[in-house]
Design an enzyme around this catalytic site. Structure first.
Site, PDB file in Angstrom:
ATOM      1  N   LYS A  22     -57.880 -57.023 114.465  1.00 17.84           N
ATOM      2  CA  LYS A  22     -57.991 -56.064 114.084  1.00 17.84           C
ATOM      3  C   LYS A  22     -58.046 -54.887 114.379  1.00 17.84           C
ATOM      4  O   LYS A  22     -57.332 -53.767 114.658  1.00 17.84           O
ATOM      5  CB  LYS A  22     -58.128 -56.591 112.159  1.00 17.84           C
ATOM      6  CG  LYS A  22     -57.845 -55.270 111.083  1.00 17.84           C
ATOM      7  CD  LYS A  22     -58.718 -55.374 110.131  1.00 17.84           C
ATOM      8  CE  LYS A  22     -59.634 -54.602 109.975  1.00 17.84           C
ATOM      9  NZ  LYS A  22     -59.940 -53.458 109.565  1.00 17.84           N
ATOM     10  N   ASN A  23     -59.198 -54.842 114.516  1.00 17.29           N
ATOM     11  CA  ASN A  23     -60.111 -53.313 115.064  1.00 17.29           C
ATOM     12  C   ASN A  23     -59.490 -53.501 116.553  1.00 17.29           C
ATOM     13  O   ASN A  23     -60.270 -52.253 117.147  1.00 17.29           O
ATOM     14  CB  ASN A  23     -61.226 -53.836 114.623  1.00 17.29           C
ATOM     15  CG  ASN A  23     -61.785 -53.830 113.241  1.00 17.29           C
ATOM     16  OD1 ASN A  23     -60.934 -53.060 112.496  1.00 17.29           O
ATOM     17  ND2 ASN A  23     -62.883 -53.912 113.797  1.00 17.29           N
ATOM     18  N   CYS A 117     -65.656 -44.567 101.523  1.00 13.16           N
ATOM     19  CA  CYS A 117     -64.462 -45.958 100.737  1.00 13.16           C
ATOM     20  C   CYS A 117     -65.973 -46.536 100.756  1.00 13.16           C
ATOM     21  O   CYS A 117     -67.071 -46.476  99.875  1.00 13.16           O
ATOM     22  CB  CYS A 117     -64.070 -46.207 102.357  1.00 13.16           C
ATOM     23  SG  CYS A 117     -65.222 -47.210 103.266  1.00 13.16           S
ATOM     24  N   ARG A 122     -68.916 -42.350 105.386  1.00 14.11           N
ATOM     25  CA  ARG A 122     -67.996 -42.147 106.647  1.00 14.11           C
ATOM     26  C   ARG A 122     -66.900 -40.931 106.861  1.00 14.11           C
ATOM     27  O   ARG A 122     -65.839 -41.336 107.177  1.00 14.11           O
ATOM     28  CB  ARG A 122     -66.414 -43.523 106.273  1.00 14.11           C
ATOM     29  CG  ARG A 122     -67.883 -44.476 106.789  1.00 14.11           C
ATOM     30  CD  ARG A 122     -66.379 -45.547 105.920  1.00 14.11           C
ATOM     31  NE  ARG A 122     -65.629 -46.178 107.262  1.00 14.11           N
ATOM     32  CZ  ARG A 122     -65.587 -47.403 107.701  1.00 14.11           C
ATOM     33  NH1 ARG A 122     -64.357 -47.750 106.547  1.00 14.11           N
ATOM     34  NH2 ARG A 122     -64.764 -47.838 108.747  1.00 14.11           N
ATOM     35  N   ASP A 304     -70.232 -55.869 110.474  1.00 15.77           N
ATOM     36  CA  ASP A 304     -68.871 -56.137 110.199  1.00 15.77           C
ATOM     37  C   ASP A 304     -69.016 -58.212 109.641  1.00 15.77           C
ATOM     38  O   ASP A 304     -68.342 -58.612 109.537  1.00 15.77           O
ATOM     39  CB  ASP A 304     -67.616 -56.141 111.030  1.00 15.77           C
ATOM     40  CG  ASP A 304     -67.381 -54.383 110.900  1.00 15.77           C
ATOM     41  OD1 ASP A 304     -66.183 -54.624 111.648  1.00 15.77           O
ATOM     42  OD2 ASP A 304     -68.120 -53.990 110.288  1.00 15.77           O
ATOM     43  N   ARG A 396     -56.308 -57.583 103.665  1.00 17.39           N
ATOM     44  CA  ARG A 396     -56.366 -55.932 104.679  1.00 17.39           C
ATOM     45  C   ARG A 396     -56.852 -56.786 106.321  1.00 17.39           C
ATOM     46  O   ARG A 396     -56.338 -55.762 107.613  1.00 17.39           O
ATOM     47  CB  ARG A 396     -57.842 -54.757 105.037  1.00 17.39           C
ATOM     48  CG  ARG A 396     -57.465 -54.219 103.670  1.00 17.39           C
ATOM     49  CD  ARG A 396     -57.824 -52.757 103.282  1.00 17.39           C
ATOM     50  NE  ARG A 396     -57.678 -52.115 104.677  1.00 17.39           N
ATOM     51  CZ  ARG A 396     -58.637 -51.693 104.880  1.00 17.39           C
ATOM     52  NH1 ARG A 396     -59.656 -50.825 103.236  1.00 17.39           N
ATOM     53  NH2 ARG A 396     -58.470 -49.892 105.388  1.00 17.39           N
TER      54      ARG A 396
HETATM   55  C1  EPZ Z   1     -64.806 -49.243 113.522  1.00 21.56           C
HETATM   56  O1  EPZ Z   1     -65.162 -48.601 112.330  1.00 21.56           O
HETATM   57  C2  EPZ Z   1     -64.458 -50.568 112.149  1.00 21.56           C
HETATM   58  N1  EPZ Z   1     -63.228 -49.702 112.159  1.00 21.56           N
HETATM   59  C3  EPZ Z   1     -65.523 -50.367 111.011  1.00 21.56           C
HETATM   60  O2  EPZ Z   1     -64.955 -52.309 110.779  1.00 21.56           O
HETATM   61  C4  EPZ Z   1     -66.710 -51.251 112.023  1.00 21.56           C
HETATM   62  O3  EPZ Z   1     -67.491 -51.591 111.181  1.00 21.56           O
HETATM   63  C5  EPZ Z   1     -67.252 -49.297 112.106  1.00 21.56           C
HETATM   64  O4  EPZ Z   1     -66.415 -49.691 113.700  1.00 21.56           O
HETATM   65  C6  EPZ Z   1     -68.590 -50.175 113.337  1.00 21.56           C
HETATM   66  O5  EPZ Z   1     -68.963 -51.403 113.786  1.00 21.56           O
HETATM   67  C7  EPZ Z   1     -61.958 -49.767 112.193  1.00 21.56           C
HETATM   68  O6  EPZ Z   1     -62.019 -50.244 114.101  1.00 21.56           O
HETATM   69  C8  EPZ Z   1     -60.820 -50.563 112.601  1.00 21.56           C
HETATM   70  P1  EPZ Z   1     -67.925 -45.297 113.860  1.00 21.56           P
HETATM   71  P2  EPZ Z   1     -65.771 -46.751 112.547  1.00 21.56           P
HETATM   72  O7  EPZ Z   1     -66.955 -44.494 113.875  1.00 21.56           O
HETATM   73  O8  EPZ Z   1     -64.929 -46.077 113.931  1.00 21.56           O
HETATM   74  C9  EPZ Z   1     -71.376 -42.599 111.017  1.00 21.56           C
HETATM   75  C10 EPZ Z   1     -64.265 -53.863 109.296  1.00 21.56           C
HETATM   76  O9  EPZ Z   1     -64.638 -53.918 108.159  1.00 21.56           O
HETATM   77  N2  EPZ Z   1     -69.933 -41.499 111.628  1.00 21.56           N
HETATM   78  O10 EPZ Z   1     -68.709 -46.088 115.404  1.00 21.56           O
HETATM   79  O11 EPZ Z   1     -65.050 -45.527 111.243  1.00 21.56           O
HETATM   80  C11 EPZ Z   1     -70.003 -43.356 110.139  1.00 21.56           C
HETATM   81  O12 EPZ Z   1     -70.090 -43.129 108.778  1.00 21.56           O
HETATM   82  C12 EPZ Z   1     -64.305 -52.725 108.867  1.00 21.56           C
HETATM   83  O13 EPZ Z   1     -63.714 -53.837 110.046  1.00 21.56           O
HETATM   84  C13 EPZ Z   1     -70.054 -40.603 111.596  1.00 21.56           C
HETATM   85  O14 EPZ Z   1     -70.871 -40.016 110.878  1.00 21.56           O
HETATM   86  O15 EPZ Z   1     -66.487 -46.912 112.725  1.00 21.56           O
HETATM   87  C14 EPZ Z   1     -71.025 -44.449 110.542  1.00 21.56           C
HETATM   88  O16 EPZ Z   1     -72.289 -44.499 109.360  1.00 21.56           O
HETATM   89  C15 EPZ Z   1     -65.516 -51.223 108.338  1.00 21.56           C
HETATM   90  N3  EPZ Z   1     -69.424 -39.585 112.241  1.00 21.56           N
HETATM   91  C16 EPZ Z   1     -70.807 -44.857 110.888  1.00 21.56           C
HETATM   92  O17 EPZ Z   1     -71.117 -43.447 112.238  1.00 21.56           O
HETATM   93  C17 EPZ Z   1     -68.076 -39.467 112.274  1.00 21.56           C
HETATM   94  O18 EPZ Z   1     -67.746 -38.332 112.990  1.00 21.56           O
HETATM   95  C18 EPZ Z   1     -70.359 -46.002 112.184  1.00 21.56           C
HETATM   96  O19 EPZ Z   1     -69.218 -45.123 112.557  1.00 21.56           O
HETATM   97  C19 EPZ Z   1     -67.978 -41.191 113.144  1.00 21.56           C
HETATM   98  C20 EPZ Z   1     -68.544 -42.256 112.373  1.00 21.56           C
END
Ligand code: EPZ
Length: 417
Positions: A22-23, A117, A122, A304, A396
């Site tokens: 998915k990701n 969420c 996030r 995850d 999802r």
């Molecule tokens: C991706 O989310 C995945 N989703 C998530 O999987 C996964 O948990 C996550 O990466 C971490 O591996 C998809 O790929 C669609 P991040 P993403 O940007 O891109 C903070 C699932 O269950 N952050 O690496 O949103 C954020 O709040 C989902 O399949 C900021 O603060 O992850 C989080 O605490 C859940 N500011 C952390 O960094 C930003 O601009 C990691 O976020 C961006 C992120």
């Protein structure tokens, strides 16, 4: 309302074919906005988030067809649209990944901020700061990002956290920017590599994907091509835990074992019997003992997989500490596991799991995608008949989960109430 009914205690034997990630599929679909040429994606999972993204692409003026299972074909119609509305983005944060491609391709975008969420605020501040460094003029209004640029220009971008989505948004935007972009402290998840492979197939010039530093040399335009999405390492990890709980030679095929190596190592360390090949894993239950984990960016233990591993630790003889370092609120599954008899104490980012605790069936409610997967795992182990509500969370990210589990001996059915 659809629900799952699971009768616990049945051994799992046989073969589960792991589906597409998915990701990886979601950014791949967003990337099709970068070209008007035909893009053919294979091994795309039939999950709700893919359906949502295909609807969003259609709204943005991309012709989307799904001629066969796992296949999505897109063809740009000049990317006439530029708005990703709140009603779609609020249901799926990954919709925000259209911002970079829209800006790069059309010079304008109006994308709803994703909002929080269940697992945390996030924010997307790192995405926005990086795109501004590439010359985008951003304006926040009514919960939307209004973005404009003549043509994005290459920039030196250093992320303070290795954001997966931020890396993906900027890598896509940089493919059509003028000049060279360097992303430092970039995310290294396999899905980043897979996106870079797709973009390269379309004609992008990218070096270093999968390492901390990615360099993208902008080109004038991208063409079309065909790409096979990588297997879903988190789906594979979820079934790996099911096998560690109840497996009798449960076989997982069509996976890339290396992509979930840390999870394999920790589950094996807990006492499960695991044999691996490069694309296949065979797992059987063993005498389970506690193993501490802390979630980390790839190649560390995946956040995850945290909820799923927690269920495994409820069956281990002793106490394990699970530390969640990526998201600020990713223990939403704990209250539901408590209701099934788990002994888990939360202290900030740490969860202390005491085992073994016999789990008993209950009516439980899913709160987010991976929490719902952990409730399925708990139901497979629990004495009695567990009913899981709010299945849309599960749908999802898991394709045919109850069919795959039933095929290998689980007593699970979906019903309406
Ligand atoms: C991706 O989310 C995945 N989703 C998530 O999987 C996964 O948990 C996550 O990466 C971490 O591996 C998809 O790929 C669609 P991040 P993403 O940007 O891109 C903070 C699932 O269950 N952050 O690496 O949103 C954020 O709040 C989902 O399949 C900021 O603060 O992850 C989080 O605490 C859940 N500011 C952390 O960094 C930003 O601009 C990691 O976020 C961006 C992120």
């Amino acid at each position: 309302m659809e629900k799952l009914r699971i009768e616990g205690g049945h051994a799992l034997t046989g073969t589960v074919a792991v589906g597409g990630a998915k990701n990886a599929a979601l950014p791949a679909l967003a990337a099709t906005l970068l070209t008007d040429a035909e893009v053919r994606l294979h091994n795309v999972p039939a999950v709700r988030d893919v359906d949502t993204t295909c609807r969003l692409l259609d709204q943005l003026g991309v012709e989307v067809s799904r001629p066969a299972p796992g296949v999505v074909v897109t063809r740009g119609r000049g990317a006439t649209g530029s708005e990703a509305a709140y009603d779609l983005v609020k249901t799926m944060r990954a919709s925000f990944l259209v911002l970079g491609p829209l800006l790069a391709r059309t010079g304008r975008a109006r994308v709803s901020l994703p909002g929080g969420c269940a697992i945390g605020a996030r924010p997307v501040d790192r995405h926005l700061a990086a795109l501004e460094e590439m010359g985008a003029e951003l304006h926040l209004e009514d919960g939307y990002v209004e973005a404009r640029c003549d043509r994005l220009r290459g920039a030196e971008i250093a992320f303070d956290i290795p954001t997966v989505g931020g890396t993906e948004n900027c890598m896509m935007a940089a493919t059509l920017a003028e000049g060279t972009t360097t992303l430092r402290n970039a995310a290294r998840e396999p899905e980043i590599n897979d996106l870079a492979a797709l973009l390269t197939t379309l004609g992008a010039r990218i070096e270093g994907a999968g390492s901390h530093t990615i360099t993208i040399h902008g080109v004038e335009e991208l063409g079309g091509g065909t790409h096979h999405v990588i297997p879903d390492r988190i789906e594979a990890g979820t079934y790996l835990v099911a096998g560690a709980l109840l497996g009798n030679e449960l076989e997982l095929t069509h996976c890339v074992t290396e992509h979930l190596q840390t999870a394999v190592d920790r589950v094996r360390a807990s006492g499960a019997q695991i044999v691996t090949d490069s694309d296949r894993i065979v797992v059987s239950r063993g005498e389970l003992h506690p193993v501490d984990v802390r979630t980390q960016p790839y190649p560390g233990f995946p956040t995850d997989m945290q909820a799923q591993f927690m269920v495994l630790m409820t069956q281990a003889v002793g106490s394990a500490v699970i530390r969640e370092t990526i998201f600020e609120n990713r223990f939403m599954h704990v209250p539901e596991l408590h209701r099934m008899g788990a002994d888990i104490t939360i202290d900030g980012h740490n969860a202390l799991v005491r085992g073994p605790t016999p789990l008993s069936a209950a009516h439980v409610m899913a709160t987010d995608l991976r929490a719902s997967a952990s409730l399925v795992l708990a139901g497979l182990v629990a004495e009695g008949e567990t009913v899981i509500d709010r299945l849309y969370h599960l749908d999802r990210g898991y394709e045919n989960l109850e069919q795959k589990l039933a095929t290998v001996g689980a007593r699970v059915e979906r019903f309406r109430e």
